[in-house]
Scaffold this motif. Sequence first.
Motif, PDB file in Angstrom:
ATOM      1  N   ARG A 125       0.835  -1.207   0.000  1.00 41.12           N
ATOM      2  CA  ARG A 125       0.000   0.000   0.000  1.00 41.12           C
ATOM      3  C   ARG A 125       0.872   1.260   0.000  1.00 41.12           C
ATOM      4  O   ARG A 125       0.566   2.246  -0.663  1.00 41.12           O
ATOM      5  CB  ARG A 125      -0.914  -0.034   1.232  1.00 41.12           C
ATOM      6  CG  ARG A 125      -1.816   1.169   1.374  1.00 41.12           C
ATOM      7  CD  ARG A 125      -2.938   0.909   2.371  1.00 41.12           C
ATOM      8  NE  ARG A 125      -2.454   0.301   3.588  1.00 41.12           N
ATOM      9  CZ  ARG A 125      -1.937   0.982   4.621  1.00 41.12           C
ATOM     10  NH1 ARG A 125      -1.814   2.296   4.534  1.00 41.12           N
ATOM     11  NH2 ARG A 125      -1.561   0.370   5.714  1.00 41.12           N
ATOM     12  N   ILE A 126       1.985   1.199   0.733  1.00 37.35           N
ATOM     13  CA  ILE A 126       2.905   2.347   0.783  1.00 37.35           C
ATOM     14  C   ILE A 126       3.583   2.542  -0.571  1.00 37.35           C
ATOM     15  O   ILE A 126       3.742   3.663  -1.064  1.00 37.35           O
ATOM     16  CB  ILE A 126       3.946   2.149   1.891  1.00 37.35           C
ATOM     17  CG1 ILE A 126       3.246   2.102   3.261  1.00 37.35           C
ATOM     18  CG2 ILE A 126       4.990   3.261   1.871  1.00 37.35           C
ATOM     19  CD1 ILE A 126       4.159   1.718   4.406  1.00 37.35           C
ATOM     20  N   TYR A 127       3.976   1.406  -1.220  1.00 37.78           N
ATOM     21  CA  TYR A 127       4.625   1.505  -2.533  1.00 37.78           C
ATOM     22  C   TYR A 127       3.707   2.190  -3.547  1.00 37.78           C
ATOM     23  O   TYR A 127       4.156   2.997  -4.361  1.00 37.78           O
ATOM     24  CB  TYR A 127       4.998   0.115  -3.049  1.00 37.78           C
ATOM     25  CG  TYR A 127       6.121  -0.552  -2.286  1.00 37.78           C
ATOM     26  CD1 TYR A 127       7.246   0.154  -1.886  1.00 37.78           C
ATOM     27  CD2 TYR A 127       6.054  -1.905  -1.970  1.00 37.78           C
ATOM     28  CE1 TYR A 127       8.267  -0.467  -1.190  1.00 37.78           C
ATOM     29  CE2 TYR A 127       7.070  -2.536  -1.276  1.00 37.78           C
ATOM     30  CZ  TYR A 127       8.179  -1.812  -0.880  1.00 37.78           C
ATOM     31  OH  TYR A 127       9.177  -2.426  -0.200  1.00 37.78           O
ATOM     32  N   ASP A 128       2.422   1.845  -3.507  1.00 36.42           N
ATOM     33  CA  ASP A 128       1.479   2.444  -4.464  1.00 36.42           C
ATOM     34  C   ASP A 128       1.479   3.967  -4.348  1.00 36.42           C
ATOM     35  O   ASP A 128       1.428   4.676  -5.360  1.00 36.42           O
ATOM     36  CB  ASP A 128       0.064   1.903  -4.212  1.00 36.42           C
ATOM     37  CG  ASP A 128      -0.100   0.466  -4.694  1.00 36.42           C
ATOM     38  OD1 ASP A 128       0.724   0.030  -5.515  1.00 36.42           O
ATOM     39  OD2 ASP A 128      -1.028  -0.219  -4.222  1.00 36.42           O
ATOM     40  N   SER A 129       1.554   4.455  -3.120  1.00 34.36           N
ATOM     41  CA  SER A 129       1.545   5.913  -2.930  1.00 34.36           C
ATOM     42  C   SER A 129       2.862   6.540  -3.405  1.00 34.36           C
ATOM     43  O   SER A 129       2.870   7.670  -3.890  1.00 34.36           O
ATOM     44  CB  SER A 129       1.298   6.256  -1.459  1.00 34.36           C
ATOM     45  OG  SER A 129       2.367   5.806  -0.641  1.00 34.36           O
ATOM     46  N   ILE A 130       3.969   5.801  -3.287  1.00 36.90           N
ATOM     47  CA  ILE A 130       5.268   6.336  -3.696  1.00 36.90           C
ATOM     48  C   ILE A 130       5.385   6.389  -5.211  1.00 36.90           C
ATOM     49  O   ILE A 130       5.912   7.345  -5.786  1.00 36.90           O
ATOM     50  CB  ILE A 130       6.410   5.495  -3.103  1.00 36.90           C
ATOM     51  CG1 ILE A 130       6.420   5.622  -1.581  1.00 36.90           C
ATOM     52  CG2 ILE A 130       7.762   5.937  -3.668  1.00 36.90           C
ATOM     53  CD1 ILE A 130       7.431   4.729  -0.895  1.00 36.90           C
ATOM     54  N   PHE A 131       4.881   5.357  -5.904  1.00 38.55           N
ATOM     55  CA  PHE A 131       4.992   5.318  -7.362  1.00 38.55           C
ATOM     56  C   PHE A 131       4.172   6.424  -8.034  1.00 38.55           C
ATOM     57  O   PHE A 131       4.359   6.710  -9.219  1.00 38.55           O
ATOM     58  CB  PHE A 131       4.569   3.955  -7.892  1.00 38.55           C
ATOM     59  CG  PHE A 131       5.605   2.894  -7.711  1.00 38.55           C
ATOM     60  CD1 PHE A 131       6.890   3.066  -8.197  1.00 38.55           C
ATOM     61  CD2 PHE A 131       5.314   1.728  -7.026  1.00 38.55           C
ATOM     62  CE1 PHE A 131       7.862   2.092  -8.017  1.00 38.55           C
ATOM     63  CE2 PHE A 131       6.274   0.737  -6.843  1.00 38.55           C
ATOM     64  CZ  PHE A 131       7.555   0.928  -7.336  1.00 38.55           C
ATOM     65  N   LEU A 133       4.526   9.388  -7.200  1.00 33.81           N
ATOM     66  CA  LEU A 133       5.427  10.542  -7.190  1.00 33.81           C
ATOM     67  C   LEU A 133       6.410  10.440  -8.351  1.00 33.81           C
ATOM     68  O   LEU A 133       6.348   9.505  -9.143  1.00 33.81           O
ATOM     69  CB  LEU A 133       6.181  10.599  -5.863  1.00 33.81           C
ATOM     70  CG  LEU A 133       5.319  10.635  -4.600  1.00 33.81           C
ATOM     71  CD1 LEU A 133       6.200  10.513  -3.357  1.00 33.81           C
ATOM     72  CD2 LEU A 133       4.490  11.915  -4.546  1.00 33.81           C
ATOM     73  N   SER A 134       7.346  11.375  -8.429  1.00 31.95           N
ATOM     74  CA  SER A 134       8.347  11.343  -9.495  1.00 31.95           C
ATOM     75  C   SER A 134       9.640  11.982  -9.010  1.00 31.95           C
ATOM     76  O   SER A 134       9.683  12.639  -7.967  1.00 31.95           O
ATOM     77  CB  SER A 134       7.840  12.090 -10.736  1.00 31.95           C
ATOM     78  OG  SER A 134       7.599  13.450 -10.407  1.00 31.95           O
ATOM     79  N   GLY A 135      10.713  11.747  -9.783  1.00 32.98           N
ATOM     80  CA  GLY A 135      11.978  12.417  -9.518  1.00 32.98           C
ATOM     81  C   GLY A 135      12.690  11.918  -8.275  1.00 32.98           C
ATOM     82  O   GLY A 135      12.506  10.787  -7.823  1.00 32.98           O
ATOM     83  N   ARG A 136      13.531  12.792  -7.705  1.00 30.12           N
ATOM     84  CA  ARG A 136      14.382  12.418  -6.580  1.00 30.12           C
ATOM     85  C   ARG A 136      13.565  12.054  -5.342  1.00 30.12           C
ATOM     86  O   ARG A 136      13.943  11.171  -4.578  1.00 30.12           O
ATOM     87  CB  ARG A 136      15.337  13.564  -6.250  1.00 30.12           C
ATOM     88  CG  ARG A 136      16.252  13.274  -5.078  1.00 30.12           C
ATOM     89  CD  ARG A 136      17.304  14.346  -4.896  1.00 30.12           C
ATOM     90  NE  ARG A 136      18.262  14.340  -5.985  1.00 30.12           N
ATOM     91  CZ  ARG A 136      19.307  15.164  -6.057  1.00 30.12           C
ATOM     92  NH1 ARG A 136      19.502  16.080  -5.125  1.00 30.12           N
ATOM     93  NH2 ARG A 136      20.152  15.092  -7.070  1.00 30.12           N
ATOM     94  N   GLN A 137      12.430  12.729  -5.145  1.00 28.23           N
ATOM     95  CA  GLN A 137      11.591  12.412  -3.989  1.00 28.23           C
ATOM     96  C   GLN A 137      11.113  10.968  -4.056  1.00 28.23           C
ATOM     97  O   GLN A 137      11.146  10.235  -3.064  1.00 28.23           O
ATOM     98  CB  GLN A 137      10.389  13.355  -3.919  1.00 28.23           C
ATOM     99  CG  GLN A 137       9.490  13.096  -2.699  1.00 28.23           C
ATOM    100  CD  GLN A 137       8.230  13.935  -2.715  1.00 28.23           C
ATOM    101  OE1 GLN A 137       7.836  14.462  -3.764  1.00 28.23           O
ATOM    102  NE2 GLN A 137       7.594  14.062  -1.566  1.00 28.23           N
ATOM    103  N   ARG A 138      10.675  10.532  -5.245  1.00 30.94           N
ATOM    104  CA  ARG A 138      10.238   9.145  -5.422  1.00 30.94           C
ATOM    105  C   ARG A 138      11.377   8.176  -5.157  1.00 30.94           C
ATOM    106  O   ARG A 138      11.218   7.195  -4.412  1.00 30.94           O
ATOM    107  CB  ARG A 138       9.721   8.946  -6.844  1.00 30.94           C
ATOM    108  CG  ARG A 138       9.291   7.514  -7.165  1.00 30.94           C
ATOM    109  CD  ARG A 138       9.300   7.269  -8.659  1.00 30.94           C
ATOM    110  NE  ARG A 138      10.633   7.494  -9.212  1.00 30.94           N
ATOM    111  CZ  ARG A 138      10.898   7.516 -10.517  1.00 30.94           C
ATOM    112  NH1 ARG A 138       9.947   7.338 -11.391  1.00 30.94           N
ATOM    113  NH2 ARG A 138      12.146   7.729 -10.943  1.00 30.94           N
TER     114      ARG A 138
END
Length: 487
Positions: A125-131, A133-138
Amino acid sequence: MTRIKIAVLALAAISGLTSVLPAQTLFHQPDTAPDYSHYKYAEECLIAIRRIADSVKNTVPVWSDTVAYKKESLLASNSTKSIETGTQCLNKFSADSISRDDAKYWSEVFLLADMDEKVDSVYLRIYDSIFALSGRQRDSLLYMTFSEHLQVFRNARPVRFAKIKELYDMSKAQLPADSFVLRMGLPSIIRMAADDIGDDSTARLMAREVMILNDSLPEDQRNSPMYKGFFIEMISRALNQLYADSLLTVLSVDTDAYLSLRKKLWDSAGGDNASFDRFNGPLGEVVPPIIADHWYKRDSAVSAGYTKISASTTPVSGRINLLVPMHGGCHNESITTLGATRKNPSGGCWPSYATLRRIKKEFPQVEITFLVNTHGNIGRAAPLNPGAEADTLADFFLGFHQIPGLLAVVERDYFRLPGLDRRRIDVPTENEDNYTLGTSGSILYYGSVLIVDENGKLVQIMQHLRDVNQIKLYEFVKVLVNRSNRN
């Protein structure tokens, strides 16, 4: 009716009861079967499980922290009672409600309760929220989360090693191709996990994977000020894994040749001499003698188990020496309760003491010296004068723990902050100044072991004698002793 009248009537009722019944009937007996499912925080569950685990360990007739470390212990399952407690903690809890900040801690409870699939549901569930995003933050969040996910399974008992490798395969498929920091760090974690459980083939496989990734590093990434130190460390550790047998073989012949090979591997990783010393310590340097105000020697012939001696010279020339800097408070038990029987010591230094006793028993020619500085008090004991503190330290290390060797106690100078603060500020000792050996700081780290060969040269600094480091220290000592015996 007023509150005062209610209180008076209540007191009267209690008074009447106490006149006809034993006093203890007024109080409930302690709850021996608590309902863990009402706990709100992971820490509550983990503490409860730890209490249960400790109670189980207390039925074992040996001190668990003093037996020889075996890699197989990482694969040992938790007790049934621990699993039951973890399950009760989670009966009224949904994995879907776990926040990112709490994921690591609740995951430990899930694993203790043998609910591995719940851990994955939390992190997926956490991975879904991260993907999203984009760039260095991701990339940064992905690395942190993948690393944490791997470490959760690595630190579990038993270690879920198959799961760790599965997660690594998933990370390779999900991580961006240009995320070199992530791709370098994750196989390094698996290499360490494999090394811990004695899976040499996987550890070497991961080390080779790190080297392959290194070859694909763009020049600007390799020399980036932000990541250069990270890459050098990861590559160096991988090379030391691949050449572990060769390093010990060379050490069995000559210390200088061993250090030469270590430095060549460091150079191959992109490091230089200055960074080698910062990372590994000033290996190969001849160490100076230890200076102390009080000296004690382990002596089983006397009732106390030790005697105070006028002075000693250490390291001892022509012998293998282990120098062990320790803090007087490096134990959980109070100094005022020495001698109390504890079947399950949990202080972090107990494994170190036991390891050193075993080494001295097998290799009596090895000289072991504990180096301790006074601090004005020990544990919960009141402030002591330096002489009394030194005697108390001797009673603890040589008497209670039966450390086989010498204890050197230094009366550390200090000053106090002015005004109402009055905190004690310790001043570096002469030993700490001498043991910089040309580097930026002292190498006398608390809880470490300095391995010194028969010529007084520093061979290795072992950080904390826990888990696999116990085995590695034994390997170094065995090689050096055999070499010394041949010569």
